[in-house]
Design an enzyme around this catalytic site. Structure first.
Site, mmCIF file in Angstrom:
data_model
loop_
_atom_site.group_PDB
_atom_site.id
_atom_site.type_symbol
_atom_site.label_atom_id
_atom_site.label_comp_id
_atom_site.label_asym_id
_atom_site.label_seq_id
_atom_site.Cartn_x
_atom_site.Cartn_y
_atom_site.Cartn_z
ATOM 1 N N PHE A 375 -55.551 -25.567 -47.440
ATOM 2 C CA PHE A 375 -56.260 -26.338 -48.468
ATOM 3 C C PHE A 375 -55.687 -27.735 -48.697
ATOM 4 C CE2 PHE A 375 -55.985 -21.775 -49.887
ATOM 5 C CZ PHE A 375 -57.085 -21.385 -49.147
ATOM 6 N N CYS A 376 -55.195 -28.365 -47.642
ATOM 7 C CA CYS A 376 -54.609 -29.712 -47.786
ATOM 8 C C CYS A 376 -53.552 -29.753 -48.882
ATOM 9 C CB CYS A 376 -55.686 -30.773 -48.048
ATOM 10 S SG CYS A 376 -56.878 -30.891 -46.718
ATOM 11 N N ALA A 377 -52.847 -28.636 -49.042
ATOM 12 C CA ALA A 377 -51.741 -28.566 -50.003
ATOM 13 C C ALA A 377 -50.675 -27.693 -49.344
ATOM 14 C CB ALA A 377 -52.213 -27.980 -51.327
ATOM 15 N N CYS A 395 -54.491 -28.926 -41.541
ATOM 16 C CA CYS A 395 -55.286 -28.553 -42.702
ATOM 17 C C CYS A 395 -56.453 -27.658 -42.271
ATOM 18 C CB CYS A 395 -55.805 -29.821 -43.342
ATOM 19 S SG CYS A 395 -56.788 -29.556 -44.767
#
Ligand SMILES: Cc1ncc(COP(=O)(O)O)c(C=O)c1O
Length: 453
Positions: A375-377, A395
């Site tokens: 989740f791009c985290a 990602c």
């Protein structure tokens, strides 16, 4: 009173009409089913109202700030009215500037380019990459993941107390996590930042679609969000807040629209006077449909009333969380614990399942669209999964073949347009997949699980 009981005590409104609610998708097992869009945190469907407003305006479309014709004037008015509407929606201070950008990522990169010299930046490792990464050219301090909202404030205070007190400083924080959906203590973090002479920017990408955001009440210096997560998928975003750093900075893009006067110098060069209002950072022809659609969404959400929308979302959150809690193999990811207030964004892993395999089966066998990955985290998901940050993939890319241990997670997210049936189908599908397994064969293609046939 717990969040779910509070929701039950309030009237739950009907879902707002969104595009795509009648779309059906084929199932690998045969037949078609109404698509359940449960990936609002990535991009929410357009509100019908936004679509209608854009369609009504489309014949009158014209250039903005650069035409003498009637439609150019009308489009310019619409664009500037959109700015006023969104400024009101965010409850900005009278002197704040609102810049239309392409997205939250664009907004935060713009602010990063406007940092005064020597600015120190403080950001939690738990942020979305859009908030985590734009500050690489500044002196960045990455703060460890807190396990309670109070710990977040303490961590920030400790870091700010140790900083050089004379230079400028900026704190960047999310309002609601794109992984856990948990709300961050924005007001308290803003107070801590200001007490130490720092400023704060709120990443409201996941907050603004679900809760009212008041710049004044939260006392944040800037706020950023994206239209496509706020039911207005026409390529616009917003950065709103203090004018001084923005006016002192070089324009984000050099070009027409940002420049007031351009003259040739005797030495052959060119002198430019840049605008000192929002236009300074809006070079090029503005995306009037994008701005207009965001304003339309702001009006629609305000008219629907956030009290009713929040009550509806809490009712859906309670359904999903209680449904998942009944499946022992499911582990919901959380930083702040079960009782933390949250928006409709829930990530989880399923014991024995690769997340990409699980998400592929939800799509192919049940017509449910969720997201799997990091989740791009990446740092946050790795912290939550207890994994090794060195092994993180790109990602959204799965790292294990179907059936292998998962190193990433599944995220279900929903909002104002979600009917109960979608989350009920989701919970039943999770239950069935866990107890009976997938009914179809899957293989890995380009790093993703897809139906084998
Ligand atoms: C919390 C958060 N911040 C920033 C972003 C970036 O938004 P965009 O891709 O619209 O720039 C996202 C997108 O998922 C997000 O969830």
């Amino acid at each position: 009173m717990s969040v779910s009981t509070a929701a039950a005590a309030r009237t739950v409104c009907a879902p707002l009409p969104v595009l795509g609610r009648d779309v059906t998708v084929p199932l690998v097992t045969g037949g078609e089913v109404a698509y359940a869009a449960l990936d609002y945190a990535a991009s929410a469907p357009a509100l019908q109202r936004v679509w209608d407003d854009v369609a009504a305006y489309a014949p009158y479309y014209g250039s903005v700030h650069r035409g003498a014709g009637y439609l150019s004037q009308l489009s310019t008015d619409l664009f500037e009215n959109a700015r006023r509407t969104v400024t009101e929606f965010l409850d900005c201070r009278p002197d704040d500037q609102l810049v239309f950008t392409r997205s939250t990522t664009d907004s935060l990169n713009l602010l990063a380019r406007a940092l005064p010299a020597g600015c120190q930046v403080f950001v939690f490792e738990t942020e979305h990459h859009a908030s985590l990464l734009p500050w690489q050219d500044a002196r960045v301090t990455y703060l460890d993941a807190p396990r309670t909202p109070a710990q977040a404030v303490e961590t920030l205070e400790r870091a700010l107390a140790a900083r050089d007190p004379h230079g400028p400083a900026l704190v960047c924080v999310t309002g609601a996590s794109n992984v856990t959906g948990e709300l961050w203590p924005v007001r308290e973090l803003a107070a801590a930042a200001h007490a130490h002479g720092a400023r704060i920017v709120l990443d409201a990408a996941q907050l603004a679609p679900h809760h009212p955001v008041s710049v004044r009440e939260l006392d944040v210096d800037w706020v950023a969000f994206s239209g496509h997560k706020l039911y207005a998928p026409f390529g616009s975003g917003v950065l709103a807040g203090r004018a001084d750093w923005l006016v002192a900075a070089d324009p984000y893009l050099a070009g027409g629209g940002a420049s007031r006067k351009v003259t040739r110098r005797e030495d052959g060069g060119v002198d430019v006077e840049w605008h000192e209002n929002a236009a300074r950072h809006e070079a090029g022809s503005p995306n009037v449909i994008g701005a207009y659609s965001i304003a339309s969404a702001c009006r629609a959400l305000t008219e629907a009333g956030f009290d009713a929308l929040v009550a509806r979302e809490e009712h859906l959150i309670a359904k999903v969380r209680s449904g998942l809690a009944e499946v022992p193999q499911v582990k919901v990811l959380s930083l702040f614990g079960d009782d933390a207030p949250r928006v409709g964004v829930i990530s989880f892993v399923v014991e024995g399942w690769n997340s990409s395999h699980f998400a592929a089966a939800l799509s192919a066998e049940y017509g449910i669209g969720v997201r799997d990955g990091l989740f791009c985290a990446h740092p946050l998901v790795r912290t939550l999964l207890g994994g090794d940050p060195q092994t993180q993939g790109e990602c959204g890319a799965p790292e294990a073949a179907p059936g292998e241990k998962s190193l990433n997670a599944i995220r279900v997210s929903f909002g104002a347009g979600t009917p109960d049936e979608h989350v009920e189908r989701f919970v039943n599908a999770v239950r069935e997949l866990v107890s009976e397994g997938a009914r179809w064969q899957y293989r890995t293609e380009d790093g993703r699980c897809v139906p084998a046939v």
